[in-house]
Design a protein around this motif. Structure first.
Motif, PDB file in Angstrom:
ATOM      1  N   TYR A  22       0.839  -1.205   0.000  1.00 34.71           N
ATOM      2  CA  TYR A  22       0.000   0.000   0.000  1.00 34.71           C
ATOM      3  C   TYR A  22       0.876   1.258   0.000  1.00 34.71           C
ATOM      4  CZ  TYR A  22      -4.046  -2.927   0.476  1.00 34.71           C
ATOM      5  OH  TYR A  22      -5.023  -3.852   0.199  1.00 34.71           O
ATOM      6  N   ARG A  23       0.423   2.298  -0.683  1.00 36.18           N
ATOM      7  CA  ARG A  23       1.084   3.610  -0.774  1.00 36.18           C
ATOM      8  C   ARG A  23       2.479   3.530  -1.404  1.00 36.18           C
ATOM      9  NH1 ARG A  23       2.360   5.423   3.974  1.00 36.18           N
ATOM     10  NH2 ARG A  23       1.928   3.465   4.989  1.00 36.18           N
ATOM     11  N   GLY A  24       2.601   2.704  -2.431  1.00 30.42           N
ATOM     12  CA  GLY A  24       3.818   2.683  -3.241  1.00 30.42           C
ATOM     13  C   GLY A  24       5.070   2.393  -2.440  1.00 30.42           C
ATOM     14  N   TYR A  25       6.170   3.025  -2.845  1.00 27.81           N
ATOM     15  CA  TYR A  25       7.456   2.754  -2.194  1.00 27.81           C
ATOM     16  C   TYR A  25       7.446   3.157  -0.710  1.00 27.81           C
ATOM     17  CZ  TYR A  25       9.419   1.850  -6.815  1.00 27.81           C
ATOM     18  OH  TYR A  25       9.689   1.325  -8.050  1.00 27.81           O
ATOM     19  N   GLN A  26       6.620   4.151  -0.372  1.00 31.22           N
ATOM     20  CA  GLN A  26       6.569   4.576   1.026  1.00 31.22           C
ATOM     21  C   GLN A  26       6.036   3.428   1.893  1.00 31.22           C
ATOM     22  OE1 GLN A  26       8.053   7.305   1.763  1.00 31.22           O
ATOM     23  NE2 GLN A  26       7.732   7.021   3.958  1.00 31.22           N
ATOM     24  N   GLY A  27       4.998   2.749   1.372  1.00 34.96           N
ATOM     25  CA  GLY A  27       4.442   1.601   2.090  1.00 34.96           C
ATOM     26  C   GLY A  27       5.432   0.443   2.154  1.00 34.96           C
ATOM     27  N   LEU A  28       6.268   0.356   1.130  1.00 36.98           N
ATOM     28  CA  LEU A  28       7.286  -0.705   1.106  1.00 36.98           C
ATOM     29  C   LEU A  28       8.292  -0.468   2.244  1.00 36.98           C
ATOM     30  CD1 LEU A  28       7.900  -3.129  -0.735  1.00 36.98           C
ATOM     31  CD2 LEU A  28       9.371  -1.661  -2.098  1.00 36.98           C
ATOM     32  N   GLY A  60       4.998   5.210 -13.536  1.00 38.76           N
ATOM     33  CA  GLY A  60       5.641   5.902 -14.657  1.00 38.76           C
ATOM     34  C   GLY A  60       7.155   5.829 -14.557  1.00 38.76           C
ATOM     35  N   ASP A  61       7.847   6.694 -15.292  1.00 38.01           N
ATOM     36  CA  ASP A  61       9.306   6.553 -15.362  1.00 38.01           C
ATOM     37  C   ASP A  61      10.019   6.816 -14.041  1.00 38.01           C
ATOM     38  OD1 ASP A  61       8.752   9.207 -15.560  1.00 38.01           O
ATOM     39  OD2 ASP A  61      10.001   9.574 -17.319  1.00 38.01           O
ATOM     40  N   GLY A  62       9.475   7.699 -13.207  1.00 40.31           N
ATOM     41  CA  GLY A  62      10.074   7.956 -11.892  1.00 40.31           C
ATOM     42  C   GLY A  62      10.026   6.682 -11.057  1.00 40.31           C
ATOM     43  N   SER A  63       8.898   5.994 -11.130  1.00 45.79           N
ATOM     44  CA  SER A  63       8.725   4.748 -10.364  1.00 45.79           C
ATOM     45  C   SER A  63       9.671   3.671 -10.887  1.00 45.79           C
ATOM     46  CB  SER A  63       7.285   4.247 -10.496  1.00 45.79           C
ATOM     47  OG  SER A  63       6.384   5.292 -10.245  1.00 45.79           O
ATOM     48  N   PHE A  64       9.883   3.665 -12.197  1.00 45.24           N
ATOM     49  CA  PHE A  64      10.783   2.660 -12.782  1.00 45.24           C
ATOM     50  C   PHE A  64      12.239   2.946 -12.411  1.00 45.24           C
ATOM     51  CE2 PHE A  64       7.550   2.032 -16.448  1.00 45.24           C
ATOM     52  CZ  PHE A  64       6.742   1.284 -15.597  1.00 45.24           C
ATOM     53  N   ARG A  82       4.274   9.449  -3.886  1.00 44.42           N
ATOM     54  CA  ARG A  82       5.602   9.741  -4.428  1.00 44.42           C
ATOM     55  C   ARG A  82       6.514   9.780  -3.207  1.00 44.42           C
ATOM     56  NH1 ARG A  82       4.006  11.526  -9.727  1.00 44.42           N
ATOM     57  NH2 ARG A  82       2.191  12.872  -9.703  1.00 44.42           N
ATOM     58  N   SER A  83       7.400   8.769  -3.050  1.00 43.36           N
ATOM     59  CA  SER A  83       8.182   8.628  -1.812  1.00 43.36           C
ATOM     60  C   SER A  83       9.563   9.256  -1.921  1.00 43.36           C
ATOM     61  CB  SER A  83       8.324   7.142  -1.472  1.00 43.36           C
ATOM     62  OG  SER A  83       9.257   6.974  -0.438  1.00 43.36           O
ATOM     63  N   LEU A  84       9.811  10.248  -1.077  1.00 40.19           N
ATOM     64  CA  LEU A  84      11.147  10.859  -1.049  1.00 40.19           C
ATOM     65  C   LEU A  84      12.134   9.948  -0.321  1.00 40.19           C
ATOM     66  CD1 LEU A  84      10.359  14.633  -0.358  1.00 40.19           C
ATOM     67  CD2 LEU A  84      11.052  13.548  -2.517  1.00 40.19           C
ATOM     68  N   ASP A  85      11.622   9.202   0.682  1.00 41.59           N
ATOM     69  CA  ASP A  85      12.505   8.299   1.455  1.00 41.59           C
ATOM     70  C   ASP A  85      13.125   7.219   0.573  1.00 41.59           C
ATOM     71  OD1 ASP A  85      11.843   9.728   3.666  1.00 41.59           O
ATOM     72  OD2 ASP A  85      10.341   8.300   4.404  1.00 41.59           O
ATOM     73  N   PHE A  86      12.414   6.829  -0.483  1.00 37.35           N
ATOM     74  CA  PHE A  86      12.932   5.768  -1.344  1.00 37.35           C
ATOM     75  C   PHE A  86      14.105   6.262  -2.203  1.00 37.35           C
ATOM     76  CE2 PHE A  86      12.618   2.333  -4.582  1.00 37.35           C
ATOM     77  CZ  PHE A  86      12.577   1.247  -3.730  1.00 37.35           C
ATOM     78  N   HIS A  87      14.275   7.588  -2.248  1.00 43.72           N
ATOM     79  CA  HIS A  87      15.434   8.153  -2.967  1.00 43.72           C
ATOM     80  C   HIS A  87      16.713   7.902  -2.167  1.00 43.72           C
ATOM     81  CE1 HIS A  87      13.372  10.846  -6.034  1.00 43.72           C
ATOM     82  NE2 HIS A  87      12.387  10.287  -5.360  1.00 43.72           N
ATOM     83  N   GLU A  88      16.558   7.608  -0.879  1.00 42.64           N
ATOM     84  CA  GLU A  88      17.722   7.405   0.003  1.00 42.64           C
ATOM     85  C   GLU A  88      18.056   5.920   0.112  1.00 42.64           C
ATOM     86  OE1 GLU A  88      19.142  10.161   1.089  1.00 42.64           O
ATOM     87  OE2 GLU A  88      17.492  11.371   0.285  1.00 42.64           O
TER      88      GLU A  88
END
Ligand code: F6P
Length: 328
Positions: free
Chosen positions: A42-48, A106-110, A76-82
């Motif tokens: 749930y909630r994309g990468y943030q939920g991950l 989309g491409d950001g998620s990829f 859109r998860s900023l934490d996943f950028h880290e």
């Protein structure tokens, strides 16, 4: 020999798009078909990262094929950028014995998915879901067709009032940096001009074209403006500029905004999503990783994620010509 995954997780990430639910349903039911356990994040990468992961079975996805939005929610998860965020996400997957991931977005998620795959050796397959249709490696993204229909319907309604008041409407549509939505709805809704980022029409040409249009006897007009258009003015400044230079026109602006992202998915998007979900699961079974599922000439294809991210989804130049001639 490829090792069949035992437990696949699926998530939706970035801007939602109609048809994402149909894609989730397809992944879940394809997993069921192949006796693979499936979980929804749930909630994309943030939920991950936060461990918001629940088991899904064939019955968990009843009655969602016709629903807009995404049952799994998106972010859109900023934490996943880290690096730390991605390490936490990998730990959560390992704790649940999840050995493959399907990312709908989309491409950001990829980009996130590709880095994650490299760092943590978890196979990732992408399914393109965005209304913008701006992804290389597929002629259509999930949600694009529905968005086109939503926008055409909205512009048809705007045209009714434009005609009644002899007005010129500037209609801003989404698409981020791409003009696919604008170009197609512009033709479909019979717009007088279409402004897209890929083609800088220039203010003078726009003025000239509207002048010509008035002279030819048109009393109302629609100009479709892609949100990423590079003419140098936003849609309100553009309208003001035209009003100042062409006082014969009474101008109004309509920014369609997020209505373009919602609504019942079209049949095309539901079928596309169903095909892509199955192809994604089958690809993981075949040992494919770091690829995106796409459609080209009606057939399912795979494109490496790095190509899908870097490549450009070109607009069809022929459509510009069609539009030019249709607006005479
Ligand atoms: O990528 C889909 C999209 O709707 C774009 O067309 C638009 O530019 C953007 O997302 C809007 O994002 P948000 O919903 O975060 O404002």
């Amino acid at each position: 020999m490829a090792v069949k995954p035992k437990h696949i997780a699926v998530l939706t990430s970035g801007g939602d798009a109609p048809g994402m639910n149909a894609a989730i349903r397809s992944v879940v039911r394809s997993c069921s078909h192949f006796n693979i356990k499936c979980s929804g994040v749930y909630r994309g990468y943030q939920g991950l990262i936060e461990g918001d992961i629940r088991t899904l079975d064939a019955r968990s996805v009843n009655n969602i094929i016709n629903k807009g939005g995404t049952k799994l929610k998106s972010a859109r998860s900023l934490d996943f950028h880290e690096k730390e965020g991605r390490a936490k996400a990998s730990e959560n997957l390992k704790n649940l014995d999840i050995d493959a991931l399907i990312v709908i977005g989309g491409d950001g998620s990829f980009t996130g998915g590709m880095i994650f795959e490299r760092e943590h050796k978890i196979p990732v397959i992408g399914i393109p879901g965005t209304i913008d249709n701006d992804i290389f490696g597929t002629s259509h993204t999930i949600g694009y067709d529905t968005a086109l229909n939503t926008v055409v319907e909205a512009i048809d309604k705007i045209r009714d009032t434009a005609i009644s008041h002899n007005r010129l409407f500037f209609v801003e549509v989404m698409g981020r940096d791409a003009g696919h939505i604008a170009l197609n709805v512009g033709i479909g809704a019979g717009a007088e001009e279409i402004l897209i980022p890929e083609e800088n029409l220039g203010l003078n040409r726009l003025l000239e074209s509207l002048r010509r249009s008035k002279k030819s006897g048109k009393s109302s007009s629609i100009v479709v403006v892609a949100e990423g258009d590079k003419i140098g003015k936003n849609v309100f400044e553009l309208a003001q500029h035209i009003e100042q230079n062409l006082p014969d026109y009474e101008v109004r602006v309509s920014v369609l905004g997020h209505i373009q992202r919602g609504g019942t998915p079209s049949c095309f998007d539901r079928v596309l999503a169903s095909r892509m979900g199955l192809k994604a699961v089958e690809s993981l079974i075949d040992g494919v990783s770091a690829h995106m599922v796409g459609i080209q000439n009606g057939e399912m294809i795979l494109t490496p994620l790095n190509k899908a991210i870097k490549g450009k989804s070109e607009i069809k130049r022929e459509l510009i010509r069609v539009s030019d001639i249709m607006t005479l």
